[in-house]
Design an enzyme around this catalytic site. Structure first.
Site, short mmCIF file in Angstrom:
data_model
loop_
_atom_site.label_atom_id
_atom_site.label_comp_id
_atom_site.label_asym_id
_atom_site.label_seq_id
_atom_site.Cartn_x
_atom_site.Cartn_y
_atom_site.Cartn_z
N VAL A 197 0.85 -1.18 0.00
CA VAL A 197 0.00 0.00 0.00
C VAL A 197 0.90 1.24 0.00
O VAL A 197 1.73 1.41 0.89
CB VAL A 197 -0.92 0.02 1.24
CG1 VAL A 197 -1.79 1.28 1.23
CG2 VAL A 197 -1.77 -1.24 1.30
N ASP B 156 1.10 4.88 0.71
CA ASP B 156 0.42 5.95 1.44
C ASP B 156 1.14 7.25 1.13
O ASP B 156 2.08 7.65 1.82
CB ASP B 156 0.46 5.63 2.94
CG ASP B 156 -0.32 6.63 3.78
OD1 ASP B 156 -1.01 7.49 3.20
OD2 ASP B 156 -0.25 6.54 5.02
N PHE C 36 3.80 -1.79 3.40
CA PHE C 36 3.27 -0.44 3.48
C PHE C 36 4.40 0.56 3.24
O PHE C 36 5.38 0.59 3.99
CB PHE C 36 2.61 -0.20 4.84
CG PHE C 36 1.44 -1.10 5.09
CD1 PHE C 36 0.15 -0.68 4.77
CD2 PHE C 36 1.61 -2.38 5.59
CE1 PHE C 36 -0.93 -1.54 4.96
CE2 PHE C 36 0.54 -3.24 5.78
CZ PHE C 36 -0.74 -2.81 5.46
N LYS C 37 4.23 1.36 2.20
CA LYS C 37 5.19 2.42 1.91
C LYS C 37 4.59 3.73 2.40
O LYS C 37 3.64 4.26 1.81
CB LYS C 37 5.47 2.48 0.40
CG LYS C 37 6.44 3.59 0.00
CD LYS C 37 6.53 3.69 -1.52
CE LYS C 37 7.42 4.83 -1.96
NZ LYS C 37 7.40 5.01 -3.44
N ILE C 38 5.14 4.24 3.48
CA ILE C 38 4.62 5.44 4.10
C ILE C 38 5.48 6.63 3.71
O ILE C 38 6.69 6.64 3.94
CB ILE C 38 4.60 5.31 5.65
CG1 ILE C 38 3.88 4.00 6.07
CG2 ILE C 38 3.93 6.53 6.27
CD1 ILE C 38 2.44 3.91 5.66
#
Length: 305
Positions: free
Chosen positions: A138, A140, A166-168
């Protein structure tokens, strides 16, 4: 047991000829250069690949070229973002069938105001995950304008099969990573940061296990992760301090054009052309970029010379 992906997964730029056509031979050199940079994997068709300036036919052309040329030397993450669930699922299935190790997607949005709500996001990612059959990352990112709360991200990780990376890259990335890992526990297989690794030290301290910069200097970013993983924070911070001015200049002054400029100077690609309406890099900015890069001697600046 499924492989856990971590480390440095830079985004491959898409080289164009001066007339705007895809430069297939330069694309192959980009991939070879990135592998020589010692990357842990490569992300293709992302925002820094100018994915928003590619036709559907060109996406398939690049997907096939990249998968065939890399030939499993490193894992490939394919970006498949689209507002349409059907199109995103088709893209993800195509990428997985061609050998992509993972799919990266932003939440569904179109323009500034057309966005899916939490339930629509859940349904969107569920359909895509089922179509792909490989792990989903995901993304973000502020570009989508969609607020992905910790509660929603944890729900995605715990309730949806395959959604575990998750790539924040939102403001206060480290705080969000720390909260996500604390709330999601083992369901968070791969907490990554992005944004050219501009907040890397804080993000590693928060628990990030991977980073997704551009392909400008991953060979110089990788030692930061290696030192940090070994518990040598002083060495990690010293290395990061050396490269941060270049990372900052790339992030704040150049954007995706920086990597292309460096790779053209280093003989990796023929031209640093970006497709309209993106403007070319101003001469003064290019000069400053090269002045910052040369003392650091990144592989991309000399790979093809």
């Amino acid at each position: 047991m499924n492989k856990i992906y971590k480390g440095v997964f830079p985004i491959a730029p898409t080289p164009f000829k001066d007339d705007g056509a895809i430069d297939a031979e330069s694309q192959k050199r980009v991939l070879d250069c990135m592998i020589d940079q010692g990357v842990d994997g490569i992300c293709i068709l992302a925002n820094y690949s100018e994915q928003f300036l590619l036709s559907d036919e060109e996406r398939i052309e690049l997907l096939d070229l990249c998968m065939d040329h890399v030939a499993s030397r490193v894992p490939i993450i394919a970006t498949c973002s689209h507002f349409s669930t059907r199109i995103a699922a088709t893209r993800a299935k195509q990428a997985a069938q061609r050998g992509a190790a993972m799919i990266m997607m932003m939440p569904p949005y179109h323009g500034a105001l057309l966005k899916a709500g939490p339930q629509g996001i859940i349904e969107h990612f569920t359909v895509v995950a089922e179509a792909a059959g490989v792990p989903i990352m995901v993304q973000d990112a502020p570009l989508s304008g969609v607020d992905l709360s910790i509660d929603l991200l944890v729900r995605m990780a715990t309730e949806m099969s395959g959604v575990s990376y998750f790539k924040i890259e939102t403001p206060q990335t480290a705080d969000k990573l720390r909260a996500l890992i604390a709330a999601g526990g083992d369901a968070i297989a791969g907490p990554f940061d992005g944004e050219e690794s501009i907040t890397l030290i804080a993000d590693l301290n928060a628990g990030a296990t991977g980073t997704m910069p551009s392909a400008l200097l991953p060979d110089l970013i990788r030692p930061v992760l290696t030192h940090h993983a070994a518990g040598d924070s002083t060495a990690a911070e010293t290395q990061y301090a050396k490269i941060l001015p270049l990372i900052n200049f790339e992030n704040r002054q150049c954007g995706l054009r920086a990597c292309k400029a460096i790779m053209m100077e280093g003989g990796v690609i023929t031209t640093d052309h970006v497709r309209h309406p993106l403007p070319p890099l101003p001469t003064e900015t290019l000069t400053q970029l090269l002045d910052l890069a040369r003392p650091l001697d990144p592989i991309a600046l000399r790979w093809g010379r």
